[in-house]
Every structure is written in C-alpha cells, then in structure tokens.
Design a protein around this motif. Structure first.
Motif, PDB file in Angstrom:
ATOM      1  N   UNK A  74       1.160  10.411   0.669  1.00  0.00           N
ATOM      2  CA  UNK A  74       0.789  11.552   1.501  1.00  0.00           C
ATOM      3  C   UNK A  74       2.030  12.202   2.085  1.00  0.00           C
ATOM      4  N   UNK A 101       0.835  -1.211   0.000  1.00  0.00           N
ATOM      5  CA  UNK A 101       0.000   0.000   0.000  1.00  0.00           C
ATOM      6  C   UNK A 101       0.868   1.259   0.000  1.00  0.00           C
ATOM      7  N   UNK A 102       0.515   2.215  -0.828  1.00  0.00           N
ATOM      8  CA  UNK A 102       1.391   3.389  -0.960  1.00  0.00           C
ATOM      9  C   UNK A 102       0.707   4.693  -0.551  1.00  0.00           C
ATOM     10  N   UNK A 103      -0.526   4.612  -0.005  1.00  0.00           N
ATOM     11  CA  UNK A 103      -1.236   5.855   0.339  1.00  0.00           C
ATOM     12  C   UNK A 103      -0.424   6.697   1.314  1.00  0.00           C
ATOM     13  N   UNK A 104       0.075   6.051   2.367  1.00  0.00           N
ATOM     14  CA  UNK A 104       0.802   6.787   3.394  1.00  0.00           C
ATOM     15  C   UNK A 104       2.058   7.399   2.791  1.00  0.00           C
ATOM     16  N   UNK A 105       2.739   6.639   1.939  1.00  0.00           N
ATOM     17  CA  UNK A 105       3.962   7.130   1.314  1.00  0.00           C
ATOM     18  C   UNK A 105       3.667   8.362   0.478  1.00  0.00           C
TER      19      UNK A 105
END
Lengths: 576, 79, 267, 114
Positions: free
Chosen positions: C45, C39-43
């Motif tokens: 952001x 998952x790359x959402x946090x990255x």
C-alpha cells in the motif's frame, strides 16, 4: 467541531496545559507571570477536559461509540481509536482523582512548573491509553505513563523513593521490551497493529503459528499485569506508593494501576484465548486480595499499609474483571460483573485517594509514620492548624468505605462484586480478605486514638510547625473526595444504572439487591470477624508472626524471578 | 555477514557484563550500538541506522560516561 | 529470595537468575524463531500510495510523521519528561555533592561547563596528568569551536531533507545537539546564546507547543487532530518538512540542554 | 537464516541475565540496553526479508523492504535511550546516597535510613 474531535480534546488539552506550564520555567521562580502560567496550564489541563467529557456523555449514554483512524489516515497504516462508555468512565476516574490530587499538591507539594507539566502529561497519557486500539500506540502510551511515574515517585526526595523508582523502572521497562516483542509476534502474523485486525487474523491458526500467537499474547498480558500489580508481580508497588509524595501516591494507586487493566480488557475481549487469560487472572486476583491483606495487616508504616491495601483492593477488581471476561464480557452476567469491577476500581480510586491524602496530612503534621508509635494524632492535627480535626473525619469516611460499611460507596461496589461472584469459590477468598481489611483498618485508625501516656505531649509543638503550609488546599481536596465517597454511596441506584448503561452500550442491566437482609447480615459478621481478628493479632504469638512477615527479605532480583516465572506459568496455562 | 556481526555483538555484550571496569563496559556497549547500526545499514534501514548511531552510540555513551564520572567505576559488588 | 550475603544465599540467587532466564527463553523461543512469511500488505500500500498521500519520498518519514504521528508525539513527550526528570534528579545529586565553590556564581554557564569538565578531569586521570589534560582541553576548544558551526549546518540539512533522504527531525536534532555541545566547549567564556540553558529550555517548550499546534492544525481543515492539513493540496510534503524542523528543534534543544547541564553548566 | 534469529535470542538472554544475575545496577542498565537492542534488531531483520531496497522511493523498479518496522523501531530506540538516561540518573543518585552500585548494599543502606 465534530464529536470525534472532542474525543481527542481529552488528550490534547492536558498536553497544551503542560506546554503552558513549562513556559513558566522561563520566568523567575515565584514571579507572578510564572504562577499565572503554571496554574493557567493546570486549569487548561484539568478543568477544561470536563467540558469535553460533559459534551461526550450524551452520545455514549445512548450507546453510541466513536471509532476510526486517528487523523483520518488510511486504515492500512493509521492508528485506530475507539471512544465508548468504557473510555468515558476511565477518563472520569482519571480526571476526578487527578484534579483532587493536584489541588492537594498545591498545598502539600511537590510544586513547580515541571511537576505540573509532568502531572498533566500523565493525565493525558491515561486518556490516550484507554482510547487507543492500536498495539504499538498502547506501547507508547504505557511508556509515557511509566516514564512520568519514574520521575514523579522520587520527587518526595527520600532515598528509598529513588530505589523504589529504580526497581519499578527496571522491571517495567524490561516488561515493555517484552511487550514490544509480543507486538512483533502479532504484527508478523497479522500484518496489522489494530486490535480488531489482529484478532481476526489470528483466528484459526495452527501449529507453530498458533504457538507464536499464544506466546505473544502471554508477553502482552504479563507486561500489563506488571503495571496492575496482581499477585506474583506486585513487588515494586508497596515501596513506590509508600514513599512517593502523598498526592502522587493517591494518583498512582487510584488511577495508574487500573487504566492498563481496562485497556487490557479491550484486547482480551477480542481474542478467543482472552477468556482463558481472564480465568487465570481472576484466580490471581483472588489470591492477591487475600495475601496482600495479610501483608497489609503486618505493616508498621502507615502509608505502606495503605499501599498493600491498594494491591488487595485491585485484587477484588481483577477477580471480578477476570471472571467477567472468562464468561464473556457481552453476556448479561459478564456485564453485571464488569460494572461491579469498574465501580470498585472507581470507588477505590476515590476512597484510597482520600485515605492517602488524609493519612498523608496526619503523618506530616505528626512527623511520625509508624502505626505502633503514633497515637493521639487528632491532637497533632489541631496543633497543626486543623482545629476541628477535619482530617480525622475524612479519614473515617475513607476507612468506612474501604471496610464496606453502609452507606459508603465501598459497601456498594464490594457487594456488587459479591453479588456477581456468588457461588464461585473465589468469593470465599474475597470474604476473608474483607475480614482482614476491617482488622487492619482498626489497626490503622489507632493512630487517632487518644494516647494514655502524657509524656508524649511535649513533642507535639515542634513537629506541628513545618506541616502547616497549604492546609486549606489539602482539606479542600480531602473534602472533595470524601463528599464523592458519601454521595456515590447514597445515590447508588443511579450510579449503577449509568455505569451499566455505559459499559453495555445502552442496555439496562438487572440491578443487584444490595440492601437485602442477607447482605447486611454478612457485612455485620464481616465487621465482627474483623474486630475479632484485630483482637487476635494483639496477642504475642500473632504479633510475632506479623513481625516475621513484615521483615521478610525482599530483593530486587525476586521481582524479576517472579515476573519471568509468572510469564512462563501463563504460557503453560494457555498451551495446555 | 549478519551472523558474523551478531556474534561480535554477543561477544561485546558478554564482555560488557563481565568486565570489572565499568568504563570498559561502556565502550563495549557503544561498540554494540555501532555494530547494530551497521546491521541496520546492511538491512536497508538507513534511517534506523543513523538513529542508532547517533542516539545509541552517541548520546547514551555520553550519559553513561557522565554517570560514571561521579563514581569510582569499578564493579566490586559482583562475584 | 534471601539477601545474598552468605555463600548459600549467593548460590540461591544465581539459581533464581538462571531459572528466570530459562523461563523467559522458553516463552521467547517460538516468537524469535517464527518463520511464517512476512506480511506485505502495508508495504505494498505504501509503495503505491505513500508518496501521494503524505508527499514524502522517504516512506519511513511518511509513517513517522504522517500515518503514525500520534506515536511520534508520544515519543517526543517521553524524551521531554525523561530530560526533565534526569535534570531534577541531577540537581539533587549536585546538591549532595556540594563541592562547588561560591565564587562560581559570577561566571557564565558556559564557563562553568568548561570548569566542570576540567575539574572532573576526564575519566581515570591521576594528579600528575592534570597538566597535559589542560593542554588537551585547549586543543579541544580550538578544534570544537571551528567544527561546531559546520556540524550545526549539517544537522539542519539532515533535519530539513528527511522527507527525501534518510534522516529527519530526530536524527538532525541529535546532530544539532552535538553541535551545541561543541560550540559550548569551543567558546569557553564567550558563552554563546545556544549554551544558555534557560534559552534552550524555553526553545524546547516552544517547540513542544508548536508541535501540539501542528498536530491540531488538521482541525481547521476538517481532518481532525493528527491529520495532514495539506493532504489534498499540491505539495503535502511541506507539512512534513515543517514537522521535521519542529521535531529537530525540540530534540536538539532537549538533548543540548541535557548535555550542557551534565557537563556542569547548570545554574 | 535460523542461525541469525538464534543469535538474537542469545543476545536477548545475555541482556536478561545482566538484569537478573548481576548485582551492579549499572550492569543491569547495560542489560536493559541489550534486550532493547535485541528486540529492535529482530524487528528490522525480519522486516527486511520482504524486499531488497531501502524504503526511499525515487527510482523505478525498486523492490523495497517493509518500512513499517523501521518507523516503529525509530520510536522504540528513542524511548529506550530516554529510559536509560533516567535509570542512570537514578543510579547516580543512589550511588550518592549509599556509596555503592551494588543493589543489595543499596537496599540495606536505604532500609536502615528509613
């Protein structure tokens, strides 16, 4: 100050208290400044949080809950927390038992700024573990809880306590690594560490992803189950609780094994498979309640007997808790059971804390821990300065509570569980465990029976000298807990009402009828059966069987084998 | 590359557990830490690499050596 | 599970071990071999907003001392408790050893440290090698005494520039701790201020208190606990630099304390 | 790609074998270190698949890896070392009491003393 900030006061105040207490180390041992700093720290850490709890009671009683991100950071990365009735209740548990145990430790030891600081840190970690709703933060909280117990258990300076702490450390640290792997699995599926985000991301997974999710859940649950000491995973508990200092024993068995359980209910309540896990846990809990009571009945060491009873009573809690989760923690029946589970956890913390402290005082003054050898303990108590044998009175309160004799609080919570579990076959297990509890407490109370043999009289005096110190503090703590045991037992309608409201978010739950003739009759029969069982174990063949059970080989390796097999069993249960 | 390092780590780990001299085990263990620090560096995690090198290979080796100093260091309890 | 004294018991216990490794392997296998995309959402952001919100160029620092500083506080607490616990168990071990002669009392802590190191004699030193070891210790003193200050400065550098480059409070703290150990080794007899265990333990407590105060400082600016009080200001990285320094101080003092005590300078 | 993950799993199981199968308590602590290292390597390795550059901004056009696992693992490494230190202190104490690192002998000895 905002109400949200009050929530964190319950974590930060003990930490500040700990920092103040640690400063006492900079001053010479025993100097006035050092004493002021140490006890000042204790007051900041254990008394001031009550102010925050009182402030917070109003809103949570109305069904409000505070949740958000710690420090107001962005939700994409921050740590989520949630403060609701459950958190309030667990903190009540932690701070009341913590305060009593600390007062006892001032009299009985261990003492010193380092002990005070670590004790306060443990309390802070307990509050944090129930407030957080972030997987990794829960990991950190559990590690703090663990590391404080590994340090506090060997403070009794017994070699056995070091071994117990080492076994506990190895098994729980390995379990925490597995917890970390489980966190990894959930993070890679959901991209988040917050419970709620994970729960919504894992819905509707299929194929290998679903398996990854299930296995991660299994790892999390079994890592926490180690801390709770349900049946196959209990092996570390008896030694560490029996050999720790008395004050620490009371906190360990009163608070430390329950907080992770209720923290887990936050997780399981959100996941779909949580219900299955709850069901299996309730079976394990019922087995725990029964098996542990048999083991307790066979023990010869007074404190180890109590430690096995902690396992047995946590079995009651886990049974009710697991059933509540499996039928849905938000349904009416589930809430009634959850209330009963919490109340039993709370009351057990009070009466078991009380029993540990009373028995601790008694064995210290008598200089003998063997249940078969110690007799006429009241005489030792008098010789040791407890002129009226008040410790015997507090012991009696605790023993009546744990055996569920009205009007003590144990009667209320056990029958509340019975009311919720009625009709389930697990109820049978719990009833049988109740009989065993009565029998083993008759056995334990024999240490106070006057002894027939007069030759023991001589040995009274020398043992009495050393334990005298700090008796006032010890008795204060004992009476505090005994008072709570009686008061919560008598004022049960209010207690049930408040707990139910807090757990359900403001609803009024249906109250079980606890003083119906059937319930009273059942209590009477249980007590009668308990007396019968006690008579039975006096017979030679039974005594031999108990001896075999007591001396059964236990090994360090067995702990790990049972842990890994239980983990695999849980995995198979969820898969098929 | 990573696989190669991992194989080396596993070899060192097996050696650590099987060697009869615990001090050799400690040295192999710090080798494990150093190799994993190298892996972290390759994997674009310089912070973790520094920490692992300083803490895993440094501090914990010191503590191990200290612990063994008190004792006779041989593993005679194992088959 | 029988206590493995007999041959049969031994086989039984090995079988148990194999069984449990297999059971754990069965549970871990799917997790370790998971191959869904990371998952790359946090990255994403963080790459977009991380620097603006925390001021740290090093995004690991921005999480470690910004978004998830609550975890970091827990971590330093674990370190604090572990050091204290090791210390208290250690003091019990020392009392069991009971081979320290009474004339040690007059010497300074650092001196004792040097003595203990000599007494313990490295690792597997036989009697006749003692002499060469003493020589080596003299050499060690000369070298470590000179290197110590350099390492100390390097440690502070790593500590204070953690927000722009790899490193930070923790790593810097470990380096500072080793510098403290070097200084202690290098100046036997002289006894630097830093090798006094009481000074170190007070320093550690002070750093712990400072860290608590810093985590609470958000209260005054309306962010609550664990917020960054300079979040809206021009340069929020100042907060991270201060935190790095405090964490470094705490870690350095803790570990230095631990190492010096373990070397025998315990009073 | 699968090979690396398999190797980490093997490392984990070797460490677990050390904890369960070895009698020497120092080796058990080695095993604990190994499973911790395996968990950390796993997290970092998988986290690094999302990019190609270290998560330190400053240049244009960087394709950074996910920094979250790195920050979490910093904490995990430190906690692991703390636990190791404590376990070793307890081990030394047990050695002083019983004269052995063998878990069964320690248990016998301690059991007899109580």
């Amino acid at each position: 100050m905002r109400t949200e900030d009050l929530v964190f006061m319950t974590i930060m105040l003990p930490l500040f208290g700990a920092a103040i207490a640690f400063f006492a180390k900079a001053f010479p041992k025993g100097s006035l400044t050092s004493k002021i700093l140490e006890y000042g720290g204790a007051v900041v850490g254990l008394v001031l949080p009550w102010w925050a709890l009182i402030q917070l009671f109003g809103p949570v009683y109305q069904g409000e809950s505070f949740s958000g991100v710690v420090g107001g950071w962005n939700p994409a990365l921050g740590i989520f927390y949630r403060f609701d009735g459950l958190s309030w209740l667990i903190q009540l548990l932690g701070y009341s038992v913590g305060l009593a145990a600390y007062i006892y430790s001032v009299g009985a030891g261990p003492r010193g700024p380092a002990f005070t600081g670590i004790f306060l840190i443990q309390t802070a970690a307990l509050s944090a573990a129930i407030i957080t709703t972030d997987m990794f933060n829960l990991f950190v909280c559990l590690e703090v809880l663990g590391v404080t117990s590994y340090v506090l258990i060997p403070t009794s300076k017994k070699p056995g306590a070091s071994l117990a702490a080492f076994s506990y450390l190895m098994v729980s640290a390995s379990a925490m690594v597995l917890f970390l792997v489980g966190t990894y699995g959930l993070y890679r599926l959901s991209g988040s560490l917050a419970y709620s985000e994970i729960a919504s991301a894992v819905q509707g997974l299929s194929g290998t992803d679903h398996r990854v999710y299930l296995m991660s859940l299994v790892l999390l649950v079994s890592a926490i189950a180690i801390r709770v000491a349900v049946m196959p995973l209990y092996g570390w508990l008896p030694d560490s609780h029996a050999l720790a200092p008395h004050a620490i024993s009371s906190v360990l068995s009163g608070v430390l094994i329950k907080t992770p359980l209720f923290a887990l209910s936050r997780v399981l309540g959100l996941f779909v498979q949580g219900a299955d896990v709850g069901l299996l846990m309730s079976y394990a809990g019922a087995a725990t309640a029964l098996v542990a009571v048999v083991l307790a009945l066979s023990q010869s060491d007074a404190k180890r007997l109590l430690a096995y009873h902690s396992i047995s009573q946590i079995g009651y809690v886990v049974t009710a808790w697991g059933t509540a989760i499996s039928i849905g923690a938000n349904t009416q029946a589930g809430l009634v059971l959850m209330t009963a589970a919490y109340l039993h956890a709370l009351f057990h913390a009070f009466f078991k804390g009380l029993l540990f402290l009373s028995v601790g005082t008694t064995v210290d003054l008598a200089g003998e821990r063997n249940v078969y050898r110690l007799r006429g303990a009241a005489r030792y108590l008098r010789a040791g300065g407890d002129r009226l044998a008040l410790t015997f009175v507090t012991f009696l309160v605790g023993a009546l509570s744990i055996t569920a004799i009205p009007p003590m609080n144990g009667y209320i919570s056990k029958n509340a569980i019975g009311y919720g579990m009625k009709g389930s076959f697990l109820y049978l297990f719990l009833t049988l465990a109740g009989v065993g509890t009565v029998a083993s407490f008759i056995k334990l109370s024999r240490i106070y029976w006057p002894s027939a043999a007069t030759r023991e009289e001589k040995s009274v005096e020398p043992a009495a000298e050393k334990g005298n110190a700090g008796l006032g503090y010890r008795l204060t703590a004992q009476f505090m807990l005994a008072g709570i045991c009686v008061a919560t037992g008598v004022a049960f309608p209010q207690v049930l009402d408040v707990t139910g409201r807090l757990l359900s978010g403001g609803q009024v739950l249906k109250q079980p009828n606890l003083y119906g003739s059937a319930t009273l009759l059942k209590t009477f029969y249980t007590a009668l059966a308990g007396v019968g069982l006690f008579m039975l174990i006096q017979l030679k063949p039974m005594a031999h069987i108990l001896h075999v059970i007591r001396e059964r080989p236990r090994s360090f390796q067995g702990l790990f084998v049972s842990f890994s097999l239980a983990t695999a069993a849980l995995a198979l249960w969820l898969l098929y | 590359m990573i696989s190669l390092l991992l194989i080396l780590i596993i070899c060192a780990a097996v050696y650590t557990l099987s060697s009869s001299n615990l001090l050799h085990g400690v040295i192999a263990m710090s080798f494990v830490s150093l190799l994993s620090a190298l892996i972290f560096y390759i994997l674009q995690a310089p912070d973790v690499a520094i920490t692992e090198a300083a803490v895993g290979a440094g501090v914990s080796t010191v503590i191990y050596v200290w612990a063994l100093r008190y004792t006779k260091r041989s593993d005679d309890g194992d088959s | 599970m029988a206590t493995p004294k007999t041959r049969f018991g031994k086989i039984w216990s090995k079988a148990g071990a194999v069984l449990s490794v297999a059971a754990i392997g069965f549970v871990l296998f799917p997790i370790f071999l998971a191959d869904n995309p990371w998952p790359v959402e946090a990255r994403d952001y963080l790459a977009a907003m991380g620097q603006a919100e925390t001021g740290a160029v090093n995004l690991v620092s921005s999480i470690y001392l910004g978004y998830r500083i609550f975890d970091t506080l827990g971590e330093t607490i674990v370190l604090l408790v572990a050091v204290l616990g090791t210390m208290s168990i250690l003091s019990r071990v020392e009392s069991l050893v009971d081979d320290s002669p009474a004339d040690d009392a007059g010497k300074s802590g650092a001196d004792k440290a040097g003595d203990a190191l000599k007494k313990s004699g490295g690792f597997s030193l036989s009697r006749e090698k003692r002499h060469s070891h003493t020589l080596r210790t003299d050499l060690l003193e000369a070298v470590t005494g000179k290197i110590g200050p350099v390492i100390l400065i390097f440690g502070f550098y790593v500590m204070l520039f953690g927000h722009v480059s790899p490193g930070g409070g923790f790593q810097g703290g470990v380096i500072v701790a080793s510098a403290i150990v070097f200084l202690t080794l290098g100046n036997p007899g002289a006894g630097t201020l830093l090798s006094n265990t009481r000074v170190l333990s007070t320093l550690e407590t002070a750093a712990f208190l400072l860290m608590l105060l810093l985590s609470s400082s958000g209260l005054l600016f309306g962010q609550g606990f664990f917020g960054n009080p300079m979040a809206g200001a021009e340069n929020p990285e100042v907060y991270i630099i201060i935190l790095n320094a405090v964490v470094g101080l705490k870690v350095g003092a803790s570990l230095g304390f631990l190492c010096i005590t373990m070397m025998g300078g315990h009073k | 790609m699968k090979l690396e993950l398999l190797l980490i799993l093997i490392l984990f199981l070797v460490g677990f074998w050390g904890i369960v199968g070895k009698n020497n308590i120092i080796k058990k602590i080695f095993g604990l270190n190994m499973i911790n290292a395996a968990a950390v390597i796993l997290f970092i390795l998988e986290g690094s698949r999302s990019g190609a550059d270290a998560p330190i901004l400053g240049k244009e056009g960087l394709h950074i890896v996910d920094p979250v696992p790195q920050a979490l693992m910093l904490t995990a490494i430190v906690i692991g070392v703390c636990i190791t230190a404590l376990a070793l202190a307890l081990a030394v104490h047990l050695y002083r009491v019983s004269g052995s690192f063998d878990i069964d002998r320690i248990r016998d000895k301690v059991h007899n003393e109580n």
